[in-house]
Each structure stands twice: as structure tokens, then as C-alpha cells.
Write a protein that holds these residues in place. Structure first.
Motif, PDB file in Angstrom:
ATOM      1  N   GLU A 181      41.544  36.606  35.345  1.00 14.51           N
ATOM      2  CA  GLU A 181      40.365  35.770  34.760  1.00 14.51           C
ATOM      3  C   GLU A 181      39.460  35.535  36.143  1.00 14.51           C
ATOM      4  N   SER A 182      38.053  35.620  35.704  1.00 11.60           N
ATOM      5  CA  SER A 182      37.262  35.464  36.662  1.00 11.60           C
ATOM      6  C   SER A 182      36.717  34.085  37.096  1.00 11.60           C
ATOM      7  N   VAL A 183      35.778  33.863  38.333  1.00  5.39           N
ATOM      8  CA  VAL A 183      35.718  32.523  38.678  1.00  5.39           C
ATOM      9  C   VAL A 183      34.670  31.846  37.854  1.00  5.39           C
ATOM     10  N   VAL A 184      34.041  32.569  37.027  1.00  6.68           N
ATOM     11  CA  VAL A 184      33.229  32.046  35.888  1.00  6.68           C
ATOM     12  C   VAL A 184      33.559  31.478  34.571  1.00  6.68           C
ATOM     13  N   LEU A 210      29.362  30.643  42.311  1.00  5.71           N
ATOM     14  CA  LEU A 210      29.752  29.237  42.481  1.00  5.71           C
ATOM     15  C   LEU A 210      28.836  28.361  42.536  1.00  5.71           C
ATOM     16  N   ASP A 211      27.982  28.422  43.489  1.00  6.36           N
ATOM     17  CA  ASP A 211      26.765  27.834  43.695  1.00  6.36           C
ATOM     18  C   ASP A 211      26.224  27.282  42.238  1.00  6.36           C
ATOM     19  N   LYS A 212      25.890  28.343  41.575  1.00  9.77           N
ATOM     20  CA  LYS A 212      25.238  28.249  40.054  1.00  9.77           C
ATOM     21  C   LYS A 212      26.219  27.368  39.239  1.00  9.77           C
ATOM     22  N   LEU A 213      27.541  27.545  39.449  1.00  4.38           N
ATOM     23  CA  LEU A 213      28.382  26.461  38.677  1.00  4.38           C
ATOM     24  C   LEU A 213      28.680  25.275  39.178  1.00  4.38           C
ATOM     25  N   ARG A 214      27.600  24.907  40.029  1.00  2.00           N
ATOM     26  CA  ARG A 214      27.979  23.579  40.799  1.00  2.00           C
ATOM     27  C   ARG A 214      29.462  23.329  41.444  1.00  2.00           C
ATOM     28  N   PHE A 215      29.750  24.109  42.112  1.00  2.00           N
ATOM     29  CA  PHE A 215      31.174  24.150  42.383  1.00  2.00           C
ATOM     30  C   PHE A 215      31.299  22.899  43.342  1.00  2.00           C
TER      31      PHE A 215
END
Length: 226
Positions: A181-184, A210-215
Motif C-alpha cells: 500500500e502507498s502512504v496515500v 505527507l505534508d499535503k495529507l496533514r501528516f
């Protein structure tokens, strides 16, 4: 699974490979020799077993993306005259015998890893068992990887960085959460939390995503380092 169970799976796979080449051969039993295998390697247990089989038995593994096009694979087979192709599907590994001809392989050669090809056609980098060992030792010592660490596979294993995460954690007797699986993917983070992953490896692009995903807003209490 435990390290003992992993070793047992390598034992079984060794027998399967021997049977495949025995069926391919038309003559009497032939002496064992060093072979070249293409591994279409993903982050699955089946692929890991294939890789460890080659390392343990002294064969050479050329690691490729499982998404390698059939035409490109055919070209590589002709170019390198590989003995076999190993690929995983639904938890099992298929063994395609291409040739039973003994190749002139260097005694120290263990792994062939492709460069990115960003400056032209990709080249294969030759690595010995000692290269793999020293790299894993250096990383595990620098990061102080202990047996209670638990890495998750966030990078492809046919890429040097992704492979080094696997090697360094196996060397330390640590755990690895295997996933394609991907980090997204939400599934990736569900696995991360369920299995208590302690580290995350990424290239600059990974961290942009990850920054866009509000990690930084995620609740990941087991995460120790990135």
C-alpha cells in the motif's frame, strides 16, 4: 511470522526451485551451480522469501519492479540470459525457468540493482554479499536499530533505499510490516497503527505528499523516527 518460520519458508522454496529446474532438465541430475534470477520484487512475504533464498544459497538476484512491461522483461532475459524469473502473486511465487545453462558469474556477485536511468538508460550496479552486509551494519548502528523496532515498507524493495530498510531490520532481528500500500492509502495507516510501526522511510517526494495529507496532525504514538 517468526525468523524461524521465515527460514523454514526459504527451505521449502529452495526445494520448489530445485524441482522446477529438474523438470526443465532433460539429462541426468546436474551439479548445483550459481544461477542468475530475476525477481519481480514487491513488498510481500513471497518476494522476501525469494530474495533471501538467493542470498542464502549464493545465487545472484537482479531485482526488478513487478510492473516491468513484458517487452522490457523479454529484452532483459535475452540480454542477461537469466536462468529463471521469480514473481509473487496472491501470496505464492511462480518459478519460470528460462535456461539451465551455467553462466560466468563472479564468485562475489550477489545482487544487481538498477540505477534510475535519469541520465540515460538504466545500468546495473553489482553488489557483493559483503556490500549488503556492511551497508546493513552501518545503517543499523547509525540509527541504533534494536530488535524492538518495527519498520513499515513505504518504499519499493527493488530500490536501494527500500531494500536497505529491509536488510538493516532483518540484521537487527527487528520486525517488518510488509505492505504494498502507498502512504496515500488509508489501509497503509491502518496497518501502521494496528502493528505499531516505529519508523517511516521516505524520499523528499514522500514527505511532500505527507505534508499535503496533514501528516503532522495524525495520531501515531508508536512512531519514533523518520
Amino acid at each position: 511470522i517468526s525468523y524461524v518460520q521465515l527460514d523454514e519458508r526459504v527451505d521449502v522454496f529452495k526445494l520448489n526451485v530445485a524441482d522446477a529446474f529438474k523438470r526443465y532438465s532433460t539429462g541426468d541430475d546436474e551439479p548445483e551451480y550459481k544461477k542468475l534470477f530475476f525477481i519481480l520484487m514487491d513488498n510481500s512475504l513471497a518476494s522476501l522469501v525469494s530474495y533471501l533464498f538467493c542470498l542464502r544459497e549464493g545465487h545472484v538476484a537482479l531485482l526488478l519492479s513487478p510492473d516491468t512491461e513484458a517487452g522490457d522483461l523479454s529484452t532483459l532475459v535475452k540480454c542477461y540470459q537469466t536462468n529463471g524469473i521469480l514473481r509473487s502473486h496472491l501470496g505464492e511465487t511462480s518459478i519460470e525457468v528460462c535456461s539451465n545453462t551455467q553462466l560466468n558469474l563472479h564468485a562475489d556477485l550477489a545482487i544487481l540493482l538498477s540505477t534510475s536511468g535519469s541520465t540515460g538508460s538504466p545500468k546495473q550496479v553489482r553488489l557483493s554479499r559483503q556490500n549488503i552486509q556492511e551497508n546493513a551494519v552501518s545503517i543499523s548502528q547509525y540509527l541504533s536499530i534494536k530488535d524492538d523496532e518495527r519498520a513499515i515498507t513505504s518504499l519499493p524493495p527493488h530500490y536501494s533505499y527500500g531494500l536497505s530498510v529491509i536488510n538493516s531490520h532483518l540484521l537487527a532481528g527487528a520486525s517488518i510490516v510488509l505492505t504494498n500500500e502507498s502512504v496515500v492509502s488509508r489501509v497503509f495507516w491502518d496497518l501502521f497503527k494496528t502493528h505499531g510501526a516505529t519508523s517511516l522511510a521516505g524520499v523528499p517526494y514522500t514527505y511532500e505528499v505527507l505534508d499535503k495529507l496533514r501528516f503532522l496532525r495524525m495520531n501515531l504514538p508508536t512512531l519514533r523516527y523518520m
